[in-house]
Design a protein around this motif. Structure first.
Motif, PDB file in Angstrom:
ATOM      1  N   ASP A 106       0.805  -1.226   0.000  1.00 46.84           N
ATOM      2  CA  ASP A 106       0.000   0.000   0.000  1.00 46.84           C
ATOM      3  C   ASP A 106       0.840   1.279   0.000  1.00 46.84           C
ATOM      4  N   GLY A 107       2.153   1.162   0.057  1.00 46.06           N
ATOM      5  CA  GLY A 107       3.015   2.344   0.117  1.00 46.06           C
ATOM      6  C   GLY A 107       4.295   2.028   0.866  1.00 46.06           C
ATOM      7  N   SER A 108       4.292   2.353   2.175  1.00 43.13           N
ATOM      8  CA  SER A 108       5.487   2.101   2.973  1.00 43.13           C
ATOM      9  C   SER A 108       5.128   1.980   4.451  1.00 43.13           C
ATOM     10  N   LEU A 109       6.085   1.477   5.199  1.00 42.55           N
ATOM     11  CA  LEU A 109       5.945   1.371   6.646  1.00 42.55           C
ATOM     12  C   LEU A 109       7.110   2.126   7.267  1.00 42.55           C
ATOM     13  N   LEU A 110       6.786   3.079   8.129  1.00 46.46           N
ATOM     14  CA  LEU A 110       7.790   3.858   8.841  1.00 46.46           C
ATOM     15  C   LEU A 110       7.774   3.440  10.305  1.00 46.46           C
ATOM     16  N   VAL A 111       8.934   3.063  10.802  1.00 49.51           N
ATOM     17  CA  VAL A 111       9.079   2.723  12.215  1.00 49.51           C
ATOM     18  C   VAL A 111      10.107   3.664  12.818  1.00 49.51           C
ATOM     19  N   LEU A 112       9.702   4.366  13.871  1.00 51.73           N
ATOM     20  CA  LEU A 112      10.625   5.191  14.648  1.00 51.73           C
ATOM     21  C   LEU A 112      10.866   4.429  15.937  1.00 51.73           C
ATOM     22  N   GLN A 113      12.122   4.131  16.194  1.00 46.89           N
ATOM     23  CA  GLN A 113      12.477   3.412  17.419  1.00 46.89           C
ATOM     24  C   GLN A 113      13.444   4.270  18.212  1.00 46.89           C
ATOM     25  N   GLU A 114      13.066   4.556  19.454  1.00 45.45           N
ATOM     26  CA  GLU A 114      13.962   5.281  20.345  1.00 45.45           C
ATOM     27  C   GLU A 114      14.431   4.324  21.424  1.00 45.45           C
ATOM     28  N   THR A 115      15.740   4.220  21.572  1.00 47.11           N
ATOM     29  CA  THR A 115      16.316   3.399  22.631  1.00 47.11           C
ATOM     30  C   THR A 115      16.686   4.345  23.762  1.00 47.11           C
ATOM     31  N   ILE A 116      16.102   4.086  24.934  1.00 48.61           N
ATOM     32  CA  ILE A 116      16.220   4.988  26.086  1.00 48.61           C
ATOM     33  C   ILE A 116      16.912   4.244  27.223  1.00 48.61           C
ATOM     34  N   SER A 117      17.946   4.857  27.777  1.00 47.90           N
ATOM     35  CA  SER A 117      18.682   4.197  28.861  1.00 47.90           C
ATOM     36  C   SER A 117      17.915   4.210  30.173  1.00 47.90           C
ATOM     37  N   GLU A 118      17.110   5.258  30.389  1.00 44.00           N
ATOM     38  CA  GLU A 118      16.405   5.386  31.671  1.00 44.00           C
ATOM     39  C   GLU A 118      15.106   6.156  31.459  1.00 44.00           C
ATOM     40  N   LEU A 119      14.033   5.663  32.050  1.00 37.71           N
ATOM     41  CA  LEU A 119      12.754   6.381  31.998  1.00 37.71           C
ATOM     42  C   LEU A 119      12.774   7.447  33.088  1.00 37.71           C
ATOM     43  N   THR A 120      12.514   8.692  32.684  1.00 40.16           N
ATOM     44  CA  THR A 120      12.521   9.808  33.627  1.00 40.16           C
ATOM     45  C   THR A 120      11.184  10.549  33.526  1.00 40.16           C
ATOM     46  N   ASN A 121      11.048  11.590  34.324  1.00 41.19           N
ATOM     47  CA  ASN A 121       9.840  12.420  34.238  1.00 41.19           C
ATOM     48  C   ASN A 121       9.750  13.148  32.907  1.00 41.19           C
ATOM     49  N   HIS A 122      10.888  13.290  32.229  1.00 32.59           N
ATOM     50  CA  HIS A 122      10.908  13.968  30.927  1.00 32.59           C
ATOM     51  C   HIS A 122      10.510  13.033  29.777  1.00 32.59           C
ATOM     52  N   THR A 123      10.604  11.728  29.985  1.00 26.60           N
ATOM     53  CA  THR A 123      10.332  10.753  28.916  1.00 26.60           C
ATOM     54  C   THR A 123       8.957  10.941  28.279  1.00 26.60           C
ATOM     55  N   PRO A 124       7.872  11.089  29.050  1.00 28.15           N
ATOM     56  CA  PRO A 124       6.565  11.272  28.396  1.00 28.15           C
ATOM     57  C   PRO A 124       6.501  12.532  27.531  1.00 28.15           C
ATOM     58  N   LYS A 125       7.239  13.571  27.918  1.00 28.77           N
ATOM     59  CA  LYS A 125       7.270  14.797  27.108  1.00 28.77           C
ATOM     60  C   LYS A 125       7.915  14.520  25.757  1.00 28.77           C
ATOM     61  N   ASP A 126       9.050  13.808  25.771  1.00 26.90           N
ATOM     62  CA  ASP A 126       9.734  13.462  24.525  1.00 26.90           C
ATOM     63  C   ASP A 126       8.866  12.572  23.643  1.00 26.90           C
ATOM     64  N   LEU A 127       8.231  11.591  24.259  1.00 28.60           N
ATOM     65  CA  LEU A 127       7.412  10.652  23.477  1.00 28.60           C
ATOM     66  C   LEU A 127       6.208  11.356  22.869  1.00 28.60           C
ATOM     67  N   ALA A 128       5.582  12.244  23.624  1.00 29.56           N
ATOM     68  CA  ALA A 128       4.468  13.021  23.074  1.00 29.56           C
ATOM     69  C   ALA A 128       4.974  13.903  21.930  1.00 29.56           C
ATOM     70  N   GLY A 129       6.179  14.429  22.073  1.00 26.60           N
ATOM     71  CA  GLY A 129       6.773  15.236  21.010  1.00 26.60           C
ATOM     72  C   GLY A 129       7.003  14.432  19.743  1.00 26.60           C
ATOM     73  N   TRP A 130       7.572  13.231  19.877  1.00 24.19           N
ATOM     74  CA  TRP A 130       7.770  12.383  18.704  1.00 24.19           C
ATOM     75  C   TRP A 130       6.432  12.010  18.082  1.00 24.19           C
ATOM     76  N   HIS A 131       5.445  11.737  18.922  1.00 27.66           N
ATOM     77  CA  HIS A 131       4.112  11.379  18.422  1.00 27.66           C
ATOM     78  C   HIS A 131       3.565  12.506  17.536  1.00 27.66           C
ATOM     79  N   ILE A 132       3.632  13.729  18.042  1.00 25.81           N
ATOM     80  CA  ILE A 132       3.138  14.879  17.276  1.00 25.81           C
ATOM     81  C   ILE A 132       3.973  15.084  16.022  1.00 25.81           C
ATOM     82  N   CYS A 133       5.292  14.966  16.125  1.00 27.76           N
ATOM     83  CA  CYS A 133       6.144  15.133  14.943  1.00 27.76           C
ATOM     84  C   CYS A 133       5.781  14.124  13.860  1.00 27.76           C
ATOM     85  N   LEU A 134       5.480  12.893  14.250  1.00 26.02           N
ATOM     86  CA  LEU A 134       5.065  11.898  13.250  1.00 26.02           C
ATOM     87  C   LEU A 134       3.727  12.266  12.627  1.00 26.02           C
TER      88      LEU A 134
END
Length: 163
Positions: A98-126
């Motif tokens: 049907d076109g293509s499949l895009l996978v964004l994978q972030e490897t994170i060493s530690e989950l912090t209070n900032h992690t949800p902010k980054d993930l929401a940011g990547w979500h919006i950027c996608l």
């Protein structure tokens, strides 16, 4: 579509999967050509697009300040991976019927209070990337949507921490 988070031995792997009705060539262009890239992720700039090449994370604060980012893996039209602070971000692109499949994978060493902010940011950027492929350009970052996804990712990160 919410990302998934898997705990591994020494880190966490966050995966965003986006089936797209666009060719690999079209998606690769929005990932790697500065004029298109900066329409969905205004801070990123390609400097030397190759393995061990460089990107800039521009502060966009009027000072011309930036952080240099190393491209750690690169396969034309298939893989773009780069350092993201102590972590890494990897885009993988494959052709589908049907076109293509895009996978964004972030490897994170530690989950912090900032992690949800980054993930929401990547979500919006996608979402912005998908809109751009569909001919929709946003003049501003959609903070209201980001807040909505931030709440979702806070819950997801908390669930993973409690497992």
């Amino acid at each position: 579509m919410l990302a998934t988070i898997q705990k591994q031995q020494n880190n966490y792997v966050v995966k965003f999967t986006r089936p797209l009705s666009h060719s690999v060539d079209a998606v690769w262009a929005v990932l790697t050509e500065n004029g298109k890239l900066q329409q969905w992720m205004s801070n990123l700039e390609m400097i030397d697009l190759q393995k061990n090449g460089k990107m800039h994370f521009n502060m966009n604060d009027g000072t011309d300040a930036f952080e240099e980012i190393t491209i750690t893996d690169y396969v034309y039209r298939e893989v773009l991976e780069f350092d993201w602070g102590k972590d890494s971000v990897r885009f993988e692109l494959t052709t589908t019927s049907d076109g293509s499949l895009l996978v964004l994978q972030e490897t994170i060493s530690e989950l912090t209070n900032h992690t949800p902010k980054d993930l929401a940011g990547w979500h919006i950027c996608l979402e912005l990337l998908c809109d751009l492929l569909n001919g929709i350009v946003h003049d501003e970052f959609p903070m209201e949507q980001w807040r909505k996804w931030f709440v979702e990712y806070e819950l997801l990160v908390e669930d993973v921490k409690n497992d």
